[in-house]
Enzyme design. Structure first.
Site, PDB file in Angstrom:
ATOM      1  N   HIS A   1       0.860  -1.186   0.000  1.00  0.00           N
ATOM      2  CA  HIS A   1       0.000   0.000   0.000  1.00  0.00           C
ATOM      3  C   HIS A   1       0.901   1.243   0.000  1.00  0.00           C
ATOM      4  O   HIS A   1       1.016   1.925   1.012  1.00  0.00           O
ATOM      5  CB  HIS A   1      -0.873  -0.050   1.264  1.00  0.00           C
ATOM      6  CG  HIS A   1      -2.012   0.920   1.265  1.00  0.00           C
ATOM      7  ND1 HIS A   1      -2.609   1.350   2.433  1.00  0.00           N
ATOM      8  CD2 HIS A   1      -2.677   1.536   0.263  1.00  0.00           C
ATOM      9  CE1 HIS A   1      -3.588   2.183   2.139  1.00  0.00           C
ATOM     10  NE2 HIS A   1      -3.652   2.316   0.838  1.00  0.00           N
TER      11      HIS A   1
ATOM     12  N   SER B   1      -4.769   4.797   4.690  1.00  0.00           N
ATOM     13  CA  SER B   1      -5.693   5.545   3.844  1.00  0.00           C
ATOM     14  C   SER B   1      -5.951   6.929   4.432  1.00  0.00           C
ATOM     15  O   SER B   1      -6.067   7.085   5.648  1.00  0.00           O
ATOM     16  CB  SER B   1      -7.023   4.794   3.775  1.00  0.00           C
ATOM     17  OG  SER B   1      -6.785   3.443   3.463  1.00  0.00           O
TER      18      SER B   1
ATOM     19  N   CYS C   1      -4.060   9.560   4.633  1.00  0.00           N
ATOM     20  CA  CYS C   1      -2.972  10.184   5.398  1.00  0.00           C
ATOM     21  C   CYS C   1      -2.017  10.940   4.475  1.00  0.00           C
ATOM     22  O   CYS C   1      -0.868  11.193   4.833  1.00  0.00           O
ATOM     23  CB  CYS C   1      -2.194   9.139   6.189  1.00  0.00           C
ATOM     24  SG  CYS C   1      -3.101   8.498   7.595  1.00  0.00           S
TER      25      CYS C   1
ATOM     26  N   ARG D   1     -14.662  11.192  -3.122  1.00  0.00           N
ATOM     27  CA  ARG D   1     -13.498  10.810  -3.929  1.00  0.00           C
ATOM     28  C   ARG D   1     -13.536  11.402  -5.335  1.00  0.00           C
ATOM     29  O   ARG D   1     -14.594  11.694  -5.866  1.00  0.00           O
ATOM     30  CB  ARG D   1     -13.471   9.273  -4.068  1.00  0.00           C
ATOM     31  CG  ARG D   1     -13.314   8.524  -2.751  1.00  0.00           C
ATOM     32  CD  ARG D   1     -11.901   8.529  -2.271  1.00  0.00           C
ATOM     33  NE  ARG D   1     -11.722   7.856  -1.003  1.00  0.00           N
ATOM     34  CZ  ARG D   1     -10.639   7.128  -0.705  1.00  0.00           C
ATOM     35  NH1 ARG D   1      -9.666   6.975  -1.574  1.00  0.00           N
ATOM     36  NH2 ARG D   1     -10.524   6.564   0.481  1.00  0.00           N
TER      37      ARG D   1
HETATM   38  C1  OXD Z   1      -8.018   3.500   0.548  1.00  0.00           C
HETATM   39  C2  OXD Z   1      -8.037   3.914  -0.863  1.00  0.00           C
HETATM   40  O1  OXD Z   1      -6.921   3.211   1.040  1.00  0.00           O
HETATM   41  O2  OXD Z   1      -9.126   4.107  -1.439  1.00  0.00           O
HETATM   42  O3  OXD Z   1      -9.084   3.462   1.192  1.00  0.00           O
HETATM   43  O4  OXD Z   1      -6.953   4.040  -1.454  1.00  0.00           O
HETATM   44 MN    MN Z   2      -5.270   3.313  -0.303  1.00  0.00          MN
END
Ligand code: OXD
Ligand code: MN
Length: 590
Positions: free
Chosen positions: A227, A249, A251, A365
């Site tokens: 990630h 997420s 951050c 988003r």
């Molecule tokens: C998350 C993303 O980490 O959408 O939630 O990237």
């Molecule tokens: Mn993410």
């Protein structure tokens, strides 16, 4: 369109038999197809046109108010043995999970279209990429997958050539939180998701495939699925070095991946390779190389402005899908932190009333193609990926963790990653602002037992003759007045510069039992309004707080029984001992 791959053809037929759609559509990924889907969604009300003069080709989707984030409590890893999934995952026996999902999927696409979405995670011509096919009844998912992945004909051609692919079956179902499950079957490279249309639950290429399933594949094939953002930093001499950074997420991964250098950094340039996921491979040259498996960004909108992230702000002025933002009187998208305008209608379509909370959902988003980012790097399309100089772990912590800390070696770096913690955010349902352990920012995404995952990280280190340096950062330390001490955003480049100097140059560091801190003179703070005490707070290790931190990490490791690798346990014991022998250390006080 159909396919010469028998396995895929049979699977589509089986799913159609189970879900009984009115129509089947094989997605070719063309612009014409995208346009048609958008037109149909405008007609059905699933999309609304935003102001086309100010925001050409921008559309708004309002999700069901009970479907606005990832649902970790409804996300399962279904392995034969519960131990394989580990205490870090919710587990269900594969047979039981399949039975449950079959019941939910039965007849669920009646009256709807079944879309077959072939996609490739990573450049289509890269040996590091992996393909998948998502079957969905949501056109919103299709138009998002078009922006987030290499979707359509080319991906299908690769699948037909290669033969293997990850299967993802998705239906929005009734959007009833009581009938919502996100199931993963890593052994079968399979995903089933029912009852949610929200990004991380429904765009199956992203978290479900590129992290949960891929982490399992990576373990067996000798690489890492993480990630992490990937960013290129070009210095005034024209050299570009790459950093991969893991943060939970919401951050600031997207902000860091596309930051604009501060005024003092003339001649520096930032190149974005990825903002959320990295696939990292040890190479014959002894270095770690990374690709970004995604082709777009699914970023948190609130807070995005010309001040915080000018590149992101610019890229979302056109050709962008917005989910759950508010709109102004003249139908421009609006969110908390917007540089101008007033919200007239909130994310739920109601006239805006501050009594109802924020106008845009905190986890609203944008979905946008990466190529729209002014700092997009062409090497994102390079099939070899980029060599990584530094790995960065970081959490949102009001205290304890200094601005930056360097691991003394790979094993210590794995401990810094494994011990990571962060305050929870709006990206997942549940309480916000609670500190929880989030190793490598993978708590919601690691598809197998964390203890084995830590062991895999240690093994990867053994394969690297020239491993990246590992760091831990915390941009979020708070002062006595409750505000952030470090200015963050652009100024984070100062910390990245120190890291690269540690990796390739000769920047000085101060040894502490917890790791290496920058010597005060080595971190460029020119032009920043920081007092000596603030700098000391940013760059110090408080033994009492660290004692508690190590206690908490020890308790966390204990959940895994004897499965934590010996080597990691030894590293933990070493740091713990050193801390209890040591004194408070501030780099700046030297
Ligand atoms: C998350 C993303 O980490 O959408 O939630 O990237
Ligand atoms: Mn993410």
């Amino acid at each position: 369109m159909s396919t010469s791959n028998q396995e895929l053809a049979r699977w589509v037929e089986d799913v159609a038999g189970l879900t009984q759609p009115d129509r089947i559509h094989w997605c070719d990924g063309s612009e014409a197809e995208d346009r048609q889907l958008i037109e149909a969604m405008l007609a059905s009300g699933e999309l609304e046109e935003l102001n086309q003069d100010t925001h050409p080709n921008c559309y708004l989707h309002r999700s069901n108010p009970a479907d606005v984030a990832r649902v970790e409590h409804l996300t399962f890893v279904c392995t034969d043995e519960e131990e394989e999934a580990g205490p870090n995952n919710h587990w269900m026996a594969p047979d039981e999970a399949r039975r449950k999902m079959r019941e939910l999927f039965e007849g669920c696409m009646k009256g709807r279209t079944l879309y077959v979405v072939p996609y490739c995670m990573g450049p289509v011509d890269s040996p590091l990429s992996r393909c998948g096919v998502e079957i969905t009844d949501s056109p919103y998912v299709v138009i998002n997958m078009k922006r987030m992945t290499r979707m359509g004909r080319d991906a299908l051609a690769r699948i037909e050539q290669e033969g293997s692919f990850v299967r993802g079956l998705h239906s929005t179902g009734e959007l009833d939180p009581e009938r919502r499950f996100i199931m993963h079957f890593p052994q079968d490279l399979e995903i089933m998701s029912y009852g949610s249309g929200y990004g991380g639950n429904a765009l199956l290429g992203k978290k479900c495939h590129a992290l949960r399933i891929a982490s399992h594949q990576a373990r067996h094939e000798g690489w890492l699925a993480e990630h992490m953002l990937i960013v290129g930093i070009q210095n005034p001499q024209g050299e570009t070095r790459y950093i991969a950074a893991a943060f939970p997420s919401a951050c600031g991964k997207t902000n860091l991946a596309m930051l604009i250098p501060p005024e003092e950094y003339k001649g520096w340039k930032i190149w974005t390779v990825g903002d959320d996921i990295a696939w990292l491979h040890p190479r014959e040259d002894g270095r770690l190389w990374a690709i970004n498996p995604e082709a777009g960004y699914f970023g948190v909108v609130p807070g995005t402005s010309p001040k915080t992230n000018p590149n992101a702000y610019e890229m979302i002025q056109r050709d962008t899908l917005f989910t759950n933002v508010a709109v102004t009187k003249d139908n421009q998208p609006w969110w908390e932190g917007s540089p101008d305008g007033e919200p007239a209608v909130d994310w739920q379509g109601r006239p805006h009333d501050p009594a109802n909370g924020p106008a845009a959902h905190p986890n609203s988003r944008f979905t946008v193609s990466a190529r729209q980012n002014p700092s997009w790097s062409e090497v994102a399309e390079d099939p070899r990926g980029v060599p990584i100089s530094a790995i960065v772990f970081g959490g949102r912590r009001k205290d304890t963790m200094p601005l930056v800390l360097q691991a003394r070696d790979w094993d210590h770096g794995v401990l810094l990653g494994a011990g990571m913690a962060s305050e929870t955010t709006a990206a997942a349902t549940g309480k916000k602002g609670v500190v929880r352990r989030d190793p490598m920012a993978m708590k919601p995404f690691c598809g197998y037992n964390f203890a084995d995952y830590f062991g895999h990280w240690l093994d990867i280190g053994d394969k690297l003759e020239h491993p990246p340096e590992i760091f831990h950062v915390n941009w979020f330390q708070r002062g006595e007045d409750g505000g952030f001490i470090w200015p963050g955003f652009s100024e984070n480049l100062r910390v990245l510069e120190w890291m690269l100097e540690r990796a390739h140059g000769d920047a000085g560091a101060v040894e502490t039992p917890a790791g290496l801190l920058p010597q005060q003179t080595e971190l460029n703070t020119e032009g920043l309004d920081l007092s000596t005490t603030e700098l000391e707070d940013l760059l110090s290790i408080d033994p009492a707080a660290w004692d508690q931190e190590m206690e908490a990490i020890g308790e966390f490791f204990a959940q895994f029984g004897g499965r934590i690798p010996d080597r990691l346990q030894k590293e933990f014991d070493r740091v713990r001992r050193a801390l209890s022998d040591g004194e408070a250390v501030t780099a700046s006080a030297r």
